[in-house]
Write an enzyme that holds these catalytic residues in place. Structure first.
Site, mmCIF file in Angstrom:
data_model
loop_
_atom_site.group_PDB
_atom_site.id
_atom_site.type_symbol
_atom_site.label_atom_id
_atom_site.label_comp_id
_atom_site.label_asym_id
_atom_site.label_seq_id
_atom_site.Cartn_x
_atom_site.Cartn_y
_atom_site.Cartn_z
ATOM 1 N N GLU A 85 0.822 -1.211 0.000
ATOM 2 C CA GLU A 85 0.000 0.000 0.000
ATOM 3 C C GLU A 85 0.854 1.258 0.000
ATOM 4 O O GLU A 85 1.972 1.288 0.503
ATOM 5 C CB GLU A 85 -0.957 0.005 1.188
ATOM 6 C CG GLU A 85 -0.307 -0.035 2.549
ATOM 7 C CD GLU A 85 -1.339 0.037 3.670
ATOM 8 O OE1 GLU A 85 -1.134 -0.655 4.672
ATOM 9 O OE2 GLU A 85 -2.322 0.772 3.542
ATOM 10 N N LYS A 134 -11.384 1.380 -0.135
ATOM 11 C CA LYS A 134 -11.323 1.121 1.300
ATOM 12 C C LYS A 134 -12.553 1.638 2.031
ATOM 13 O O LYS A 134 -12.989 2.765 1.824
ATOM 14 C CB LYS A 134 -10.074 1.780 1.865
ATOM 15 C CG LYS A 134 -9.803 1.413 3.291
ATOM 16 C CD LYS A 134 -8.562 2.134 3.770
ATOM 17 C CE LYS A 134 -8.275 1.776 5.200
ATOM 18 N NZ LYS A 134 -7.222 2.637 5.746
ATOM 19 N N CYS A 180 -3.632 -4.292 6.099
ATOM 20 C CA CYS A 180 -3.020 -3.912 7.362
ATOM 21 C C CYS A 180 -3.836 -4.316 8.599
ATOM 22 O O CYS A 180 -3.981 -5.485 8.883
ATOM 23 C CB CYS A 180 -2.742 -2.421 7.338
ATOM 24 S SG CYS A 180 -1.308 -1.975 8.306
HETATM 25 C C1 NAG Z 1 -4.019 2.039 -0.158
HETATM 26 O O1 NAG Z 1 -2.912 2.524 0.572
HETATM 27 C C2 NAG Z 1 -3.245 3.489 1.546
HETATM 28 C C3 NAG Z 1 -1.978 4.008 2.141
HETATM 29 O O2 NAG Z 1 -1.314 4.805 1.264
HETATM 30 C C4 NAG Z 1 -4.142 2.870 2.572
HETATM 31 O O3 NAG Z 1 -4.493 3.825 3.540
HETATM 32 C C5 NAG Z 1 -5.356 2.336 1.892
HETATM 33 O O4 NAG Z 1 -6.159 1.696 2.816
HETATM 34 C C6 NAG Z 1 -5.031 1.405 0.775
HETATM 35 N N1 NAG Z 1 -6.245 1.076 0.095
HETATM 36 C C7 NAG Z 1 -6.721 -0.141 -0.003
HETATM 37 C C8 NAG Z 1 -8.008 -0.295 -0.699
HETATM 38 O O5 NAG Z 1 -6.138 -1.093 0.426
#
Ligand code: NAG
Ligand code: NAG
Ligand code: NAG
Length: 546
Positions: free
Chosen positions: A79, A175, A207
């Site tokens: 990410e 997200k 995460c």
């Molecule tokens: C993409 O990366 C960002 C951090 O830069 C993170 O906050 C976000 O949740 C990520 N999006 C997805 C859909 O995993």
């Protein structure tokens, strides 16, 4: 229509000519597929947004097209290591089956980097998973979303994008749970499950999700997902939740495959990537120190049958290199809840036999151990040190970065730098040579964990080099006993380099939040390497939920 035909014929031509130059791909009948995960160090300093994106895109393409990636069917990047809020891109919906690469000369709707990566997926004939900042015209969505639009007419999302072997966008996950980020959410949550031509269905999450029931555990328990793509920028916490340790524990506890890609910025705590085949353990993994790396890890992954013999990583470089030296130069958090464990110091010499019991509320666990002499020394620092161990039991709630709580139950043995509780979970400084006072010849921890609708039991182990023990070194047994699970973790080969050895049960949010007043808030971080700005330095890293 004409355009469509043209596109298809271009694809057919390309498909045929490219077939000869790319690696073999796995198909539905193969017993395995080949996966790659990238531990990726982003750039921060001294470049414009355009330069940074160009740099990241070039590095992605180079890794993706490298000889090490030749056999991979799917490659996952972590990410927040591609673009930023200053240059978001439109992303087509999966239903539209758009191949941005083929639109390169006709439309500026998609930013160049998205087009380039679509072309990279297409040229290299691989699935590609990336994370980016997405923009959407509110107008396109107005029929479904009654909420007021921002004045610039755009929604901005944190989005994961999956391209198939033709460069077509087949999954777009926006997200759902955002925290302090200046991002929009979808009106309805979207599911992020997609199928591949090699017969494997994936779900993706990020995460912190790994610590919660929804959606991570729910996807496994309710949706039967067996293959998980996990992208992270995770800050490790001793002694139970360092990055690779948690990834492997979760994969083993659920017996699912996990492809985990982490961003690499160890001086701030972010590192940890790997490929895990459920109860067959880790196929490849990396935890690095100091300035971080841009490294592809590759493994042949058995399809959903984790009973067979363990398959080897294709590229074992990083995993093998993770030999004996204690890992230093990596910022870590310490679980402050350790101070609230009911614990006892293990009084061990080079020839001890012990059997202990320790309880916390209604959880009682036993530890039995036998030791022998150790001749090892780890590292080559000027000072010498030997870890002591405590056996501790804890049940209760813990919080992470925001006001979300999990009930956990832990029985574990963990390393301490001296005989005090306060020294547990701490590491000796980098200039220390670790000279163990003994080796464990036998070691077993067992306990009976109350059943609950939401419960994940995980084996939890950690070595000096910040990897977990593999199935050849440790046995994990869970037996269903009507109202409880008899759970046991057993050392199979003697070990003198342990930092942690135990059982970690996550009861998620199943018990009502009681008695929080006065209980310590334990903060665990997922790091955002940048949030809306690249003007970031060591002292001003922002910690947010991820
Ligand atoms: C993409 O990366 C960002 C951090 O830069 C993170 O906050 C976000 O949740 C990520 N999006 C997805 C859909 O995993
Ligand atoms: C786009 O144009 C360039 C040069 O003008 C050409 O090389 C390339 O093949 C074109 N791409 C597509 C997908 O038509
Ligand atoms: C998107 O976020 C912006 C800025 O926070 C906000 O003004 C806007 O109302 C949000 N849009 C929707 C549809 O929620």
């Amino acid at each position: 229509m004409l355009q469509r035909l043209v596109n298809i014929s271009v694809y057919v031509l390309l498909g045929i000519t490219l077939q000869a130059t790319v690696g073999l791909t796995s198909d539905v009948n193969d017993p395995y597929f080949v996966a790659g995960v990238v531990e990726f160090r982003p750039d921060f300093i001294g470049l414009t947004t355009a330069q940074l994106i160009a740099n990241h895109t070039a590095a992605y393409k180079e890794i993706f097209a490298s000889p090490e990636a030749l056999e991979t069917d799917i490659v996952v990047f972590p990410e927040g290591t591609l673009n930023n809020d200053f240059q978001p891109t439109y992303v087509p919906a999966a239903e539209d089956a758009v191949i941005p690469c083929l639109l390169a000369n006709q439309s500026s709707r998609y930013e160049d980097f998205l087009v380039e990566l679509s072309c990279a997926a297409r040229t290299n004939r691989k699935y590609l998973v990336i994370n980016l900042t997405e923009k959407e015209n509110c107008a396109d969505n107005a029929a479904f979303d009654p909420r007021p639009c921002a004045t610039n007419g755009l929604n901005i999302y944190n989005t994961n994008v999956v391209f198939d072997r033709e460069g077509r966008v087949i999954s777009r996950y926006r997200k759902v749970n955002i925290y302090v980020e200046q991002k929009n959410t979808t009106y309805q949550p979207e599911y992020a499950i997609f199928d591949t031509d090699f017969g494997v269905r994936f779900a993706q999450f990020i995460c912190f999700d790994l610590l919660f029931y929804t959606p991570a555990e729910e996807l496994v328990v309710k949706y039967g997902i067996k293959n998980v793509i996990f992208t992270a920028s995770f800050i490790s916490e001793t002694p139970f939740l360092t990055a690779v340790q948690l990834q492997q524990s979760w994969a083993w506890g659920n017996n699912v495959t996990v492809l985990a890609a982490g961003s690499s910025y160890p001086l701030s705590g972010a590192t940890g990537s790997g490929i895990y085949a459920g109860s067959s353990g880790s196929l490849t993994a990396t935890m690095v120190a100091n300035v971080g790396v841009r490294q592809l890890l590759v493994a042949r992954v058995p399809k959903n049958e984790h009973t067979g013999s363990r398959l080897e990583a294709v590229n074992t470089r990083q995993f093998a290199a993770a030999s004996t030296a204690p890992l230093t130069g990596l910022r870590m958090l310490r679980d402050p809840q350790l101070d609230n464990f009911n614990s006892q110091l293990l009084n061990l010499t080079a020839s001890s036999v012990i059997a202990l019991q320790q309880c916390a509320e209604d959880l009682c666990c036993t530890l039995t151990a036998e030791t022998t002499a150790s001749q090892s020394s780890y590292g080559n620092g000027s000072a010498a040190g030997a870890y002591q161990y405590r056996f501790g039991v804890f049940t209760g709630q813990r919080s992470y970065e925001k006001e979300q709580y999990s009930t956990v139950a832990i029985c574990g043995m963990y390393a301490c730098t001296d005989d005090t509780v306060a020294s547990c979970g701490l590491l000796f400084p980098a200039n220390t040579t670790i000279q163990p006072a003994f080796a464990f010849k036998r070691l077993n921890i067992a306990g009976s964990f109350k059943k609950a609708e939401r419960l994940l039991l995980m084996p939890n182990t950690l070595n000096l080099n910040f990897y977990s023990l593999q199935p050849a070194q440790v046995a994990w047994e869970v037996t269903d006993k009507c109202k409880s699970y008899e759970t046991s973790i057993d050392l199979k080969a003697s070990a003198d380099n342990l930092l942690t050895f135990g059982i970690y049960a996550n009861y998620y949010d199943s018990s009502a939040a009681t008695g929080l007043a006065g209980s310590m808030l334990v903060m665990l971080s997922c790091l955002l390497l940048w949030t809306g700005t690249f003007a970031i330095d060591f002292l001003h890293i922002r910690f947010t939920d991820c």
